[in-house]
Write an enzyme that holds these catalytic residues in place. Structure first.
Site, PDB file in Angstrom:
ATOM      1  N   ARG A  24       0.822  -1.223   0.000  1.00 41.31           N
ATOM      2  CA  ARG A  24       0.000   0.000   0.000  1.00 41.31           C
ATOM      3  C   ARG A  24       0.851   1.267   0.000  1.00 41.31           C
ATOM      4  NH1 ARG A  24      -4.233  -1.631   4.507  1.00 41.31           N
ATOM      5  NH2 ARG A  24      -5.356  -3.310   3.450  1.00 41.31           N
ATOM      6  N   ARG A  28      -3.212   6.489   0.633  1.00 35.60           N
ATOM      7  CA  ARG A  28      -3.794   7.623   1.336  1.00 35.60           C
ATOM      8  C   ARG A  28      -2.846   8.391   2.251  1.00 35.60           C
ATOM      9  NH1 ARG A  28      -8.840   4.725   4.006  1.00 35.60           N
ATOM     10  NH2 ARG A  28      -7.246   3.113   4.203  1.00 35.60           N
ATOM     11  N   ARG A  37      -7.115  12.056  -5.678  1.00 31.68           N
ATOM     12  CA  ARG A  37      -8.413  11.429  -5.405  1.00 31.68           C
ATOM     13  C   ARG A  37      -9.507  12.489  -5.263  1.00 31.68           C
ATOM     14  NH1 ARG A  37      -9.950   6.209  -1.719  1.00 31.68           N
ATOM     15  NH2 ARG A  37     -12.202   6.421  -1.922  1.00 31.68           N
ATOM     16  N   ASP A  74      -6.893  -3.248  -7.154  1.00 27.19           N
ATOM     17  CA  ASP A  74      -7.578  -3.866  -6.022  1.00 27.19           C
ATOM     18  C   ASP A  74      -7.776  -5.344  -6.315  1.00 27.19           C
ATOM     19  OD1 ASP A  74      -9.166  -2.988  -3.427  1.00 27.19           O
ATOM     20  OD2 ASP A  74     -10.364  -4.531  -4.423  1.00 27.19           O
ATOM     21  N   TYR A 148     -15.080 -12.720  -0.324  1.00 32.28           N
ATOM     22  CA  TYR A 148     -15.831 -11.518  -0.692  1.00 32.28           C
ATOM     23  C   TYR A 148     -16.970 -11.855  -1.655  1.00 32.28           C
ATOM     24  CZ  TYR A 148     -12.276  -8.473   1.395  1.00 32.28           C
ATOM     25  OH  TYR A 148     -11.436  -7.836   2.272  1.00 32.28           O
TER      26      TYR A 148
END
Length: 341
Positions: A24, A28, A37, A74, A148
C-alpha cells in the site's frame, strides 16, 4: 540496488542491504494521492482511469525511490470481471453484488473489459518507470477473493464462505477453480503488459482450519503458480498468506512460490529456521511501528534485518501501510533499511 537487485533477491540471491518496497505504498498517506483522489472522485474511478492509476503507482517511487513499484489496483477486480457488480461506499468498504450466498456463479455475465483496463495502466507505468525500479503486479488469492464473492463484502471471520465450503464443498470448489482460472489469465496479462514479478495476496488465510487451509489456500495457489510459470517462465511469484502461522512452512514447501511474505505476527527468526533453506522472504515490519516511528522503528528494522540476513530478503511491511503514517517515518525507515548493519 534497483530492479536487478529486487528481482535477483526474488530469484534467490542474498544481499547485504535488502531491496525494499511497502505494501500500500501508493495510497492515502501521501498528500499527492489525496489531492488526485479529491480531483478524480472515488476509489474505483481511480483504478479504472489509466492515467490516474499510473500516476498513483509512480508517486511513491518519485518521493522515496523504493526498489519496487506495486500496481495501484484492487484484489476485487477479478470478481468484477467475473460478473459481480463492484462498488466502494465511503465508510462501508467494498460491496459485491449479487453475493453468491444468494446467486449462482453460472448466472453471472463475465466482463473482461475490467481486466483490460488494468493492463492499460500497467503499460503506462512500464513505459514511465525508472529503469532501476522493479514493477510488481498482483492479484488476490482464490480463497480470499471467494470470501468476498460469497458474502458480498468483507467480514471478520469469513463465516459465509467457510460455511459454504463445509456445506457445499463441490459448489465452493467450483468457485475456487473459476477464480483461479481468471487469476492466471489476469496475472499473465499483467506480465505481458510489463510487470516483472507478481504477488498473490491471501489476506484471510488465517481463518481456516489446517485441512481447509490445505484445500482452499495451498492447493489453488499451487495450481496458479504451476499454470502461470508455464505461461510466463522466469517471472517470480510472491505468496503472502496473511495469518498462516504454523501453516506457513507447509505453504512455502507445497505451493512452490518463489518467495514468501511474512506478516507482522511472524517471528522472523522462527521463519528463518522453519522455511526451506534459501527461499526468499519478504517482510515483516509491523505497520504500526512505521506509524509510531522513533527508536522502536529503528530497532525493529535492525532486528528483522539481522534475523533474515542469512537468506534472500526483500524488506517490506507485515501488511499495508497505515493511512496516518507520517512521511518522515517512511524516510527514517528507508534510511535504516539501507544503512549497513
Amino acid at each position: 540496488m534497483g530492479a536487478r537487485s529486487l528481482l535477483a533477491v526474488l530469484n534467490g540471491e542474498r544481499q547485504a542491504v535488502p531491496p525494499v518496497w511497502f505494501m500500500r505504498q501508493a495510497g492515502r498517506y501521501l498528500p499527492e494521492y489525496r489531492a488526485l483522489r479529491a480531483e478524480k472522485g472515488g476509489f474505483l474511478e481511480l483504478v479504472y482511469d489509466n492515467d490516474a492509476a499510473a500516476e498513483i503507482t509512480l508517486q511513491p517511487i518519485r518521493r522515496f525511490g523504493f526498489d519496487g513499484a506495486i500496481l495501484f489496483s484492487d484484489i476485487l477486480i477479478v470478481p468484477h470481471a467475473m460478473g459481480q457488480t463492484l462498488t466502494f461506499t465511503p465508510g462501508e468498504g467494498p460491496q459485491l453484488a449479487p453475493p453468491l450466498v444468494e446467486a449462482r456463479l453460472e448466472d453471472l455475465h463475465a466482463a473482461p473489459q475490467h481486466l483490460a483496463a488494468v493492463y492499460g495502466t500497467v503499460r503506462k507505468v512500464a513505459a514511465a518507470l525508472p529503469g532501476e525500479t522493479a514493477f510488481l503486479g498482483f492479484a488476490g488469492a482464490p480463497w480470499t477473493v471467494a470470501t468476498y464473492m460469497v458474502a458480498g463484502e468483507g467480514s471478520r471471520d469469513q463465516a459465509a464462505a467457510r460455511l459454504m465450503a463445509y456445506r457445499e464443498p463441490a459448489r465452493f470448489a467450483a468457485l475456487i477453480d473459476a477464480v483461479a482460472g481468471v487469476t492466471v489469465d489476469y496475472l499473465a496479462g499483467q506480465v505481458a503488459a510489463g510487470v516483472h514479478a507478481v504477488q498473490l495476496f491471501d489476506s484471510w488465510a488465517g481463518s481456516l482450519a489446517p485441512d481447509e487451509f490445505d484445500r482452499w489456500v495451498i492447493a489453488p495457489t499451487r495450481a496458479i503458480v504451476e499454470r502461470l510459470k508455464a505461461r510466463c517462465p522466469g517471472v517470480p511469484v510472491i505468496g503472502f498468506p496473511k495469518g498462516a502461522g504454523g501453516n506457513l512452512a507447509r505453504y512455502a514447501r507445497e505451493t512452490r512460490v518463489d518467495a514468501v511474505g511474512l506478516d507482522e505476527t511472524v517471528d522472523p527468526a522462527w521463519a528463518d529456521e522453519a522455511l526451506p533453506e534459501g527461499l526468499p522472504v519478504q517482510g515483516n515490519l509491523d505497520p504500526l511501528l512505521l506509524l509510531a516511528g522513533g527508536d522502536a522503528l529503528a530497532g525493529a528494522v535492525r532486528r528483522i534485518r539481522r534475523a533474515l540476513g542469512r537468506r534472500p530478503h526483500v524488506f517490506n511491511l507485515g501488511h499495508g501501510i497505515d493511512k496516518e503514517t507520517p512521511i518522515a517515518h517512511v524516510e527514517a525507515a528507508l534510511a535504516a533499511i539501507r544503512s549497513p548493519l
